[in-house]
Design an enzyme around this catalytic site. Sequence first.
Site, PDB file in Angstrom:
ATOM      1  N   ALA A 149     -35.507 110.079  68.214  1.00  0.00           N
ATOM      2  CA  ALA A 149     -34.352 109.976  69.103  1.00  0.00           C
ATOM      3  C   ALA A 149     -34.263 111.178  70.046  1.00  0.00           C
ATOM      4  O   ALA A 149     -35.232 111.528  70.708  1.00  0.00           O
ATOM      5  CB  ALA A 149     -33.076 109.794  68.265  1.00  0.00           C
ATOM      6  N   SER A 150     -33.114 111.867  70.077  1.00  0.00           N
ATOM      7  CA  SER A 150     -32.869 112.881  71.097  1.00  0.00           C
ATOM      8  C   SER A 150     -33.624 114.189  70.900  1.00  0.00           C
ATOM      9  O   SER A 150     -33.553 115.067  71.766  1.00  0.00           O
ATOM     10  CB  SER A 150     -31.362 113.172  71.189  1.00  0.00           C
ATOM     11  OG  SER A 150     -30.696 112.088  71.803  1.00  0.00           O
ATOM     12  N   ILE A 151     -34.354 114.339  69.804  1.00  0.00           N
ATOM     13  CA  ILE A 151     -35.264 115.478  69.715  1.00  0.00           C
ATOM     14  C   ILE A 151     -36.323 115.364  70.821  1.00  0.00           C
ATOM     15  O   ILE A 151     -36.944 116.355  71.216  1.00  0.00           O
ATOM     16  CB  ILE A 151     -35.915 115.554  68.324  1.00  0.00           C
ATOM     17  CG1 ILE A 151     -34.838 115.767  67.249  1.00  0.00           C
ATOM     18  CG2 ILE A 151     -36.934 116.685  68.237  1.00  0.00           C
ATOM     19  CD1 ILE A 151     -35.377 115.764  65.835  1.00  0.00           C
TER      20      ILE A 151
END
Length: 550
Positions: free
Chosen positions: A163-165
């Site tokens: 995801a947002s990593i």
Amino acid sequence: MYRLLSAVTLRAATPRGRTWGCGLRGAHQRAGLPPLGHGWVGGLGLGLGLALGVKLAGGLRGAAPAQPPAAPDPEASPQAEPPLEQSLAPRSQQTLAPPHSRCFARAIESSRDLLHRIKDEVGAPGIVVGVSVDGKEVWSEGLGYADVENRVPCKPETVMRIASISKSLTMVALAKLWEAGKLDLDVPVQHYVPEFPEKEYEGEKVSVTTRLLISHLSGIRHYEKDMKKVKEEKAYKALKMMKGTMASDQEKELKEKGNKSNEKNDFAKTKMEQDNESKCRKHGKKKNDFEQGELYLKEKFENSIESLRLFKNDPLFFKPGSQFLYSTFGYTLLAAIVERASGYKYLDYMQKIFHDLDMLTTVQEENEPVIYNRARFYVYNKKRRLINTPYVDNSYKWAGGGFLSTVGDLLKFGNAMLYGYQVGLFKNSNENLLPGYLKPETMVMIWTPIPNTEMSWDKEGKYAMAWGVVEKKQTYGSCRKQRHYASHTGGAVGASSVLLVLPEELDTEVINNKVPPRGIIVSIICNMQSVGLNSTALKIALEFDKDRSE
């Protein structure tokens, strides 16, 4: 083998053999049992020959290289025998512990127990964790199932959505281009991507820059399209924070005046009225991200420029630089900037970076390719039954939330960032150190908190450049000490993640015998959405730091 069997049979038929046989026959007859037939000697010889042949064959097989023993299950009793049937709950899957991890046995046991509790609380099918200390991976383990239907257990090699990593990965591409002089962070984005229209806010022409995009200060929307709801939500949060600060100041003032009982009562009454006002106040309640339709797009976008059509003509929600508004679409625009500044397609440029960082299992998420060890993703329906998530195509947001990876690759990434951050401190004591993937001054810039930003997963911190950062702080003696760390969490359809870097508090006068990276890296990935993992990762990091210090 034939000669061996013949020799055994002939030996049994010799007079000595017959005497031995007669003795046995006599004992047999004295026991009152039926007499033995004349063919018993040959049968005995054949039986002995077969037994000896089996033993010799086993010995020959044993001459081949022995297979390594399976990793022991840390949760199983030492005396327990393996079950005949597979139990409903899978055993935890972990890599063989390296010798230097033995001193972290207490931290591993404590962290495993914590993860089991978190997994049970949220009902997550599977969760994978990895920890490195001073650049060395000391623990990686999978709990639960990567695939519930086929009973495939999680293991350290399990691949999940991060995801947002992905935003932190994209930041490396931007930083490399900036270091090479190919990217100016402070010019309007139209310099690189003229397809993105110039913007106005309340009739005034404004500029969106790469730096503002990185720190979510551009005013570009997230998944919520209703500007009014977003503004009302922001105003409500600001009011709530202000009232909390006022109440705290009033309480402190009353204590200084002597804590008179009537003043206490007045304060309590005022606070209750404020709380009631907050509860009764009708504020714009924007939808949860997982209720937004754009999160479930199934359309395939060929490149980042094409993805811009989803939001490029929408108005800015705030004046650039004035307010923090987390935006994954802002990173879609950053992917287009990477393409134009580098001259490569965004994914090709990122694969070069992954190769340099030795992140060999990190790839963009696509449905068609066969990706070994890829997990399935889950959510609970309205009846609280576990179901598979719907198919989604993340090609519109690879830069902000579209990559797959393992905990091992994330540990490598975290260590590369920590090395670059610290290597400047060690240069004077060790001139043979290799340079970091990013320069020390670049990493200091990336991990410096930006004013007027928010870190939603830890209120103590601020957003920096594609990382959330909490600074070192201690208000009172012998009380809570806030450690400096950097992290980023992720939430996608059917997945949650976190990567946390806890640098060692280095004393520049006593670093002669040390080499970077110095600190704890924790990565956790999970195949269930809406699972907050940052506080868990921080607790695990502190547990390992405690063992490391002893």
